[in-house]
Design a protein around this motif. Structure first.
Motif, PDB file in Angstrom:
ATOM      1  N   PRO A 104       0.850  -1.205   0.000  1.00 49.54           N
ATOM      2  CA  PRO A 104       0.000   0.000   0.000  1.00 49.54           C
ATOM      3  C   PRO A 104       0.885   1.253   0.000  1.00 49.54           C
ATOM      4  CG  PRO A 104      -0.625  -1.523   1.765  1.00 49.54           C
ATOM      5  CD  PRO A 104       0.647  -2.040   1.173  1.00 49.54           C
ATOM      6  N   LEU A 105       0.390   2.341  -0.543  1.00 47.85           N
ATOM      7  CA  LEU A 105       1.189   3.560  -0.719  1.00 47.85           C
ATOM      8  C   LEU A 105       1.894   4.038   0.555  1.00 47.85           C
ATOM      9  CD1 LEU A 105       2.199   5.661  -2.674  1.00 47.85           C
ATOM     10  CD2 LEU A 105       0.134   6.989  -2.214  1.00 47.85           C
ATOM     11  N   PRO A 106       1.207   4.166   1.699  1.00 48.21           N
ATOM     12  CA  PRO A 106       1.936   4.642   2.893  1.00 48.21           C
ATOM     13  C   PRO A 106       3.071   3.688   3.296  1.00 48.21           C
ATOM     14  CG  PRO A 106      -0.440   4.612   3.297  1.00 48.21           C
ATOM     15  CD  PRO A 106      -0.208   3.962   1.979  1.00 48.21           C
ATOM     16  N   VAL A 107       2.831   2.394   3.186  1.00 46.65           N
ATOM     17  CA  VAL A 107       3.857   1.400   3.534  1.00 46.65           C
ATOM     18  C   VAL A 107       4.996   1.468   2.526  1.00 46.65           C
ATOM     19  CG1 VAL A 107       4.305  -1.075   3.788  1.00 46.65           C
ATOM     20  CG2 VAL A 107       2.167  -0.093   4.653  1.00 46.65           C
ATOM     21  N   ARG A 108       4.654   1.638   1.263  1.00 41.24           N
ATOM     22  CA  ARG A 108       5.660   1.746   0.192  1.00 41.24           C
ATOM     23  C   ARG A 108       6.633   2.876   0.494  1.00 41.24           C
ATOM     24  NH1 ARG A 108       2.778   2.730  -5.196  1.00 41.24           N
ATOM     25  NH2 ARG A 108       1.630   0.982  -4.344  1.00 41.24           N
ATOM     26  N   ARG A 109       6.094   3.991   0.950  1.00 36.25           N
ATOM     27  CA  ARG A 109       6.957   5.145   1.250  1.00 36.25           C
ATOM     28  C   ARG A 109       7.877   4.875   2.441  1.00 36.25           C
ATOM     29  NH1 ARG A 109       2.796   9.711  -0.320  1.00 36.25           N
ATOM     30  NH2 ARG A 109       3.213   9.639  -2.558  1.00 36.25           N
ATOM     31  N   ILE A 110       7.331   4.272   3.486  1.00 39.93           N
ATOM     32  CA  ILE A 110       8.147   3.951   4.671  1.00 39.93           C
ATOM     33  C   ILE A 110       9.237   2.950   4.306  1.00 39.93           C
ATOM     34  CG2 ILE A 110       8.123   2.841   6.942  1.00 39.93           C
ATOM     35  CD1 ILE A 110       5.241   4.066   7.244  1.00 39.93           C
ATOM     36  N   LEU A 111       8.872   1.906   3.555  1.00 39.73           N
ATOM     37  CA  LEU A 111       9.863   0.906   3.147  1.00 39.73           C
ATOM     38  C   LEU A 111      10.925   1.527   2.244  1.00 39.73           C
ATOM     39  CD1 LEU A 111       7.608  -2.211   2.499  1.00 39.73           C
ATOM     40  CD2 LEU A 111       9.069  -1.761   4.477  1.00 39.73           C
ATOM     41  N   GLY A 112      10.537   2.503   1.458  1.00 44.06           N
ATOM     42  CA  GLY A 112      11.511   3.202   0.615  1.00 44.06           C
ATOM     43  C   GLY A 112      12.520   3.981   1.447  1.00 44.06           C
ATOM     44  N   ILE A 113      12.046   4.612   2.510  1.00 42.14           N
ATOM     45  CA  ILE A 113      12.943   5.380   3.388  1.00 42.14           C
ATOM     46  C   ILE A 113      13.976   4.471   4.042  1.00 42.14           C
ATOM     47  CG2 ILE A 113      13.042   6.698   5.556  1.00 42.14           C
ATOM     48  CD1 ILE A 113      10.276   7.890   4.680  1.00 42.14           C
TER      49      ILE A 113
END
Length: 126
Positions: A104-113
Motif C-alpha cells: 500500500p502507498l503509505p507502507v511503500r513510502r516507509i519501506l523506501g525510506i
C-alpha cells in the motif's frame, strides 16, 4: 538494505515477546508459525503481512537471511494466524522489488525510506 542484525536480536528478545500476543488480532499483523530447519522446534514470529487475492506478501525488513524466512523457504511453507483466522501457506517465493509495488502507498513510502526491497510471497494452500 535490511535493518541491522542487532535490531532483529533486540526485537526477538524484547518487543516480539509482547507483540506476539496481539499480532493475531491486529490488522496488518499476524503470527507466523514455522519449524526450525535444524532444531525442528516450533516458532511463533510476529510479522507484518499484506493480503493478496490468493496469498500474503511479507516485507522482509531484516532481509531474506532472517531465520524465520530461511525456515519457511526450507520447509516449503508455514501457517499464519491473522485476524483470528489460521491459514496454511505454501510455495514461498522470495523476490526483489525496488518499486515496492505490492505494498500500500503509505507502507511503500516507509519501506523506501528504510530501503527495504526484498519480499516473501506465500500462497494460501487449497
Amino acid at each position: 538494505m535490511p535493518a541491522p542484525r542487532w535490531l532483529a536480536r533486540a526485537n526477538r528478545v524484547g518487543l516480539n515477546r509482547v507483540v506476539r500476543f496481539v499480532a493475531p488480532w491486529l490488522p496488518g499483523f499476524g503470527l507466523l508459525i514455522h519449524r526450525g530447519r535444524r532444531s525442528g522446534r516450533q516458532f511463533r514470529t510476529p510479522v507484518n503481512l499484506f493480503r493478496r487475492r490468493d496469498g500474503f506478501v511479507f516485507a522482509l525488513t531484516y532481509g531474506a537471511d532472517a531465520d524465520w524466512v530461511r525456515n519457511v523457504v526450507a520447509a516449503g511453507g508455514c501457517e499464519v494466524l491473522t485476524r483470528r483466522t489460521r491459514y496454511t501457506l505454501t510455495d514461498p517465493q522470495v523476490y526483489v522489488d525496488e518499486e515496492r509495488a505490492d505494498m500500500p502507498l503509505p507502507v511503500r513510502r516507509i519501506l523506501g525510506i528504510v530501503r527495504v526491497s526484498e519480499f516473501l510471497y506465500l500462497r494460501i494452500a487449497p
